[in-house]
Motif scaffolding. Structure first.
Motif, PDB file in Angstrom:
ATOM      1  N   VAL A  90      14.983  71.820  43.956  1.00 42.87           N
ATOM      2  CA  VAL A  90      14.388  71.371  42.695  1.00 42.87           C
ATOM      3  C   VAL A  90      15.239  71.874  41.537  1.00 42.87           C
ATOM      4  O   VAL A  90      15.919  72.905  41.634  1.00 42.87           O
ATOM      5  N   GLY A  91      15.208  71.137  40.435  1.00 42.28           N
ATOM      6  CA  GLY A  91      15.909  71.536  39.230  1.00 42.28           C
ATOM      7  C   GLY A  91      14.933  71.952  38.146  1.00 42.28           C
ATOM      8  O   GLY A  91      13.978  71.215  37.866  1.00 42.28           O
ATOM      9  N   LEU A  92      15.161  73.122  37.558  1.00 41.18           N
ATOM     10  CA  LEU A  92      14.264  73.653  36.526  1.00 41.18           C
ATOM     11  C   LEU A  92      15.034  73.994  35.261  1.00 41.18           C
ATOM     12  O   LEU A  92      16.220  74.310  35.300  1.00 41.18           O
ATOM     13  N   ALA A  93      14.327  73.946  34.167  1.00 41.89           N
ATOM     14  CA  ALA A  93      14.821  74.503  32.906  1.00 41.89           C
ATOM     15  C   ALA A  93      13.816  75.561  32.466  1.00 41.89           C
ATOM     16  O   ALA A  93      12.774  75.742  33.098  1.00 41.89           O
ATOM     17  N   THR A  94      14.111  76.247  31.408  1.00 40.40           N
ATOM     18  CA  THR A  94      13.180  77.245  30.885  1.00 40.40           C
ATOM     19  C   THR A  94      13.392  77.380  29.389  1.00 40.40           C
ATOM     20  O   THR A  94      14.417  76.962  28.851  1.00 40.40           O
ATOM     21  N   GLY A  95      12.398  77.937  28.717  1.00 40.68           N
ATOM     22  CA  GLY A  95      12.504  78.110  27.270  1.00 40.68           C
ATOM     23  C   GLY A  95      11.786  79.359  26.814  1.00 40.68           C
ATOM     24  O   GLY A  95      10.961  79.920  27.533  1.00 40.68           O
ATOM     25  N   ASP A  96      12.113  79.797  25.615  1.00 42.02           N
ATOM     26  CA  ASP A  96      11.420  80.949  25.046  1.00 42.02           C
ATOM     27  C   ASP A  96      10.122  80.471  24.390  1.00 42.02           C
ATOM     28  O   ASP A  96       9.718  79.321  24.557  1.00 42.02           O
ATOM     29  N   LEU A  97       9.490  81.337  23.648  1.00 42.56           N
ATOM     30  CA  LEU A  97       8.209  80.980  23.029  1.00 42.56           C
ATOM     31  C   LEU A  97       8.331  80.812  21.516  1.00 42.56           C
ATOM     32  O   LEU A  97       7.345  80.911  20.802  1.00 42.56           O
ATOM     33  N   ASN A  98       9.525  80.530  21.052  1.00 43.80           N
ATOM     34  CA  ASN A  98       9.727  80.343  19.622  1.00 43.80           C
ATOM     35  C   ASN A  98       9.974  78.884  19.255  1.00 43.80           C
ATOM     36  O   ASN A  98       9.255  78.316  18.450  1.00 43.80           O
ATOM     37  N   SER A  99      10.969  78.278  19.864  1.00 43.41           N
ATOM     38  CA  SER A  99      11.318  76.915  19.455  1.00 43.41           C
ATOM     39  C   SER A  99      11.552  75.985  20.635  1.00 43.41           C
ATOM     40  O   SER A  99      12.269  75.002  20.525  1.00 43.41           O
ATOM     41  N   SER A 100      10.958  76.294  21.780  1.00 44.37           N
ATOM     42  CA  SER A 100      11.205  75.509  22.981  1.00 44.37           C
ATOM     43  C   SER A 100      10.431  74.189  22.948  1.00 44.37           C
ATOM     44  O   SER A 100       9.532  73.966  22.132  1.00 44.37           O
ATOM     45  N   LEU A 101      10.772  73.307  23.879  1.00 44.57           N
ATOM     46  CA  LEU A 101      10.057  72.038  24.017  1.00 44.57           C
ATOM     47  C   LEU A 101       8.599  72.265  24.404  1.00 44.57           C
ATOM     48  O   LEU A 101       7.721  71.503  24.011  1.00 44.57           O
ATOM     49  N   LEU A 102       8.354  73.312  25.193  1.00 40.17           N
ATOM     50  CA  LEU A 102       6.977  73.631  25.563  1.00 40.17           C
ATOM     51  C   LEU A 102       6.153  73.901  24.311  1.00 40.17           C
ATOM     52  O   LEU A 102       5.055  73.365  24.143  1.00 40.17           O
ATOM     53  N   VAL A 103       6.678  74.733  23.432  1.00 40.89           N
ATOM     54  CA  VAL A 103       5.969  75.077  22.200  1.00 40.89           C
ATOM     55  C   VAL A 103       5.810  73.849  21.317  1.00 40.89           C
ATOM     56  O   VAL A 103       4.759  73.623  20.710  1.00 40.89           O
ATOM     57  N   ARG A 104       6.838  73.026  21.262  1.00 33.41           N
ATOM     58  CA  ARG A 104       6.811  71.872  20.377  1.00 33.41           C
ATOM     59  C   ARG A 104       5.910  70.743  20.881  1.00 33.41           C
ATOM     60  O   ARG A 104       5.180  70.130  20.105  1.00 33.41           O
ATOM     61  N   ASP A 105       5.954  70.477  22.190  1.00 33.18           N
ATOM     62  CA  ASP A 105       5.325  69.256  22.704  1.00 33.18           C
ATOM     63  C   ASP A 105       4.193  69.452  23.695  1.00 33.18           C
ATOM     64  O   ASP A 105       3.454  68.510  23.968  1.00 33.18           O
ATOM     65  N   ALA A 106       4.059  70.646  24.302  1.00 34.28           N
ATOM     66  CA  ALA A 106       3.158  70.724  25.459  1.00 34.28           C
ATOM     67  C   ALA A 106       2.111  71.820  25.401  1.00 34.28           C
ATOM     68  O   ALA A 106       1.128  71.758  26.152  1.00 34.28           O
ATOM     69  N   ILE A 107       2.292  72.821  24.576  1.00 38.38           N
ATOM     70  CA  ILE A 107       1.337  73.919  24.572  1.00 38.38           C
ATOM     71  C   ILE A 107      -0.035  73.416  24.141  1.00 38.38           C
ATOM     72  O   ILE A 107      -0.146  72.595  23.224  1.00 38.38           O
ATOM     73  N   PRO A 108      -1.115  73.808  24.826  1.00 38.55           N
ATOM     74  CA  PRO A 108      -2.445  73.281  24.507  1.00 38.55           C
ATOM     75  C   PRO A 108      -2.891  73.620  23.084  1.00 38.55           C
ATOM     76  O   PRO A 108      -2.517  74.655  22.530  1.00 38.55           O
ATOM     77  N   SER A 109      -3.671  72.743  22.522  1.00 36.90           N
ATOM     78  CA  SER A 109      -4.227  73.020  21.195  1.00 36.90           C
ATOM     79  C   SER A 109      -5.136  74.243  21.289  1.00 36.90           C
ATOM     80  O   SER A 109      -5.817  74.461  22.277  1.00 36.90           O
ATOM     81  N   GLY A 110      -5.090  75.023  20.248  1.00 33.48           N
ATOM     82  CA  GLY A 110      -5.891  76.248  20.239  1.00 33.48           C
ATOM     83  C   GLY A 110      -5.159  77.454  20.801  1.00 33.48           C
ATOM     84  O   GLY A 110      -5.667  78.577  20.721  1.00 33.48           O
ATOM     85  N   VAL A 111      -3.991  77.229  21.393  1.00 34.79           N
ATOM     86  CA  VAL A 111      -3.182  78.341  21.905  1.00 34.79           C
ATOM     87  C   VAL A 111      -1.987  78.526  20.985  1.00 34.79           C
ATOM     88  O   VAL A 111      -1.209  77.590  20.765  1.00 34.79           O
ATOM     89  N   GLU A 112      -1.822  79.705  20.457  1.00 36.56           N
ATOM     90  CA  GLU A 112      -0.729  79.997  19.538  1.00 36.56           C
ATOM     91  C   GLU A 112       0.371  80.786  20.254  1.00 36.56           C
ATOM     92  O   GLU A 112       0.076  81.739  20.975  1.00 36.56           O
ATOM     93  N   PRO A 113       1.633  80.381  20.085  1.00 37.27           N
ATOM     94  CA  PRO A 113       2.730  81.141  20.696  1.00 37.27           C
ATOM     95  C   PRO A 113       2.679  82.622  20.358  1.00 37.27           C
ATOM     96  O   PRO A 113       3.014  83.465  21.199  1.00 37.27           O
ATOM     97  N   ALA A 114       2.239  82.957  19.141  1.00 35.48           N
ATOM     98  CA  ALA A 114       2.209  84.358  18.727  1.00 35.48           C
ATOM     99  C   ALA A 114       1.294  85.191  19.622  1.00 35.48           C
ATOM    100  O   ALA A 114       1.598  86.360  19.924  1.00 35.48           O
TER     101      ALA A 114
END
Length: 330
Positions: A213-237
């Motif tokens: 399998v191929g994976l990528a990863t990101g931090d919790l500041n400016s990643s695609l997860l933070v931008r597009d996928a993190i659930p509403s009500g959950v803050e990266p901070a």
């Protein structure tokens, strides 16, 4: 340059080592030819060359922009028990890290996907993986199936799992299947309900059967997860405050590779990290020093078999290991 001997006698062993080093490395003789020339066995030649390197009689100098990367590949493989590390040179402009790492990934994917013994390959999502598919040469693998291995996001994007999976399948003339679920459920209870659905169960079984399998990863500041996928009500901070350094397949890890104590990790719809660990070849492509903590976390957890990264990131990862060894010895 000639050097004068300081003693009035010859060291025959060192003399032989020097002769063999010169014959094999400068004259270009094979070990078999050198053995015949000096009246010894080939095994003796092989051991002598190893001894010459150990003593510093024979030294190798590699003059290339890729030399440091080659050394770092070896260090990463030994430090983190990787099957393979691929290190590309770091650019002067940090913004160009992703394209370079993606180019390295494209070469890795090309080699792996042409292996006929591989019949199922899983792909997650992210910018590096997206660019990686654009650096691959087309293959003819109608016997191969490409699977998306993560839930998707509602926003249309060429870095979404569905688009990447489709593009890679087209490049390989292969079949493809989608994991049709969101990345996160709205609650732990609804996640359990998702996982009980037959269509989800069947797809997870297929993903578990992937040879790689191929994976990528990101931090919790400016990643695609933070931008597009993190659930509403959950803050990266709040995730960072709990020790989060980044994500793997939507799971938020701490610096040691463990899951942080937050409900978000109970809402991921997909493979568990324990199931991911059972896949034979987990390929992670990630670069940039801002990703060092999460890459190191994944490596410490033992999730990764093949790492594709850049030189500066590789140096920082090796330094992490050296620092930890020093602290343990203190």
């Amino acid at each position: 340059m000639s050097r004068f001997i300081k003693l009035d006698q010859i060291n025959p062993e060192e003399q032989l080592l020097a002769r063999l080093a010169w014959a094999c490395e400068v004259e270009g003789m094979t070990q078999a030819d050198a053995a015949k020339r000096f009246g010894i066995t080939r095994l003796r030649v092989n051991k002598a060359l190893g001894e010459a390197r150990k003593r510093g009689i024979l030294r190798v100098s590699v003059d290339s922009i890729y030399a440091a990367a080659a050394e770092l590949e070896w260090e990463l493989e030994h430090s983190f028990r990787l099957t393979r590390a691929v290190v590309v040179p770091s650019p002067e402009d940090a913004a160009s890290v992703t394209p370079l790492v993606a180019a390295g990934l494209g070469a890795v994917l090309g080699n792996i996907l042409q292996d006929k013994s591989l019949t199922r390959f899983g792909m997650s999502w992210g910018n590096t993986l997206n660019r990686g598919t654009r650096n691959m040469q087309p293959l003819n693998r109608p016997d191969l199936e490409i699977l998306s291995i993560m839930g998707g996001v509602s926003r249309g994007s060429d870095v979404n799992c569905y688009e990447i999976t489709t593009r890679l399948a087209d490049l390989c003339n292969a079949d493809h299947s989608f994991f049709t679920a969101p990345l996160y459920a709205s609650s732990e209870e609804s996640q359990e309900m998702f996982l009980e659905q037959d269509v989800i169960k069947d797809m997870l079984k297929k993903i578990q059967s992937c040879g790689a399998v191929g994976l990528a990863t990101g931090d919790l500041n400016s990643s695609l997860l933070v931008r597009d996928a993190i659930p509403s009500g959950v803050e990266p901070a709040e995730l960072i405050a709990l020790g989060g350094v980044g994500d793997i397949m939507g799971y938020i890890l701490n610096a040691d590779g463990g899951l942080i104590d937050h409900p978000i990790n109970s809402r991921v719809i997909g493979l568990s990290l324990e199931e991911l660990d059972k896949i034979e070849n987990v390929i992670m492509a990630a670069g940039g020093v801002h990703k060092v903590p999460v890459i190191a976390a994944a490596l410490k957890r033992g999730l990764v078999n093949t790492l594709v990264t850049d030189e500066n990131t590789a140096k920082a990862l090796v330094d992490v290991t050296a620092t930890q060894q020093t602290q343990r010895g203190a």
